[in-house]
Design a protein around this motif. Sequence first.
Motif: not given
Length: 176
Positions: A33-37, A43-47, A87-89
Amino acid sequence: MDWDDITEQLEQAVLSAFDDLAIAVRGRRLYALALVTEDGAMGVGIAANTEEAVQERFEAELQENADFSPQDEAWLRWSVGEWEHEGWRDDLFAAVNRRLTAEIVGGRIDNIDTHLARLVEVLTTALTRLREKREMESTILFVTLTDSDEAEVIENASAQRLNPPGLLDLFHARYA
């Protein structure tokens, strides 16, 4: 920018996104699981990905490409843009992303490198809280940047802080 408030908002978004993800992947093995910017820090998102999803992808690639190599496998396993739950949720991160974008577009950032470094620190903190508050002993956590020459450095530094030795060893061997 109120970084304490951003940190709190991100921590809540990450916990909520993970809780929904845990339901969605129930019965599957979440390996990363990663946080992405990105370099612009707007912006940020989760993958996230599961062992089952990556194995399905490997099988599909092998059927289409006889030259599918171990390097290709590593790329599919560790490139967040290839993950099933990229890009989950995103909706949970929208408020934070609006704030980050407004700071950049509004010209309120003196130094983008300093701003990005602070954001990466906040993302790492959010993942630290996730590991503390949720059971995920076998999930590798890290922060990454999309399309950036600095991605591997950020990934390794965050993974070092976020993972126990056994998981960290697996992560460091990802491209070996």
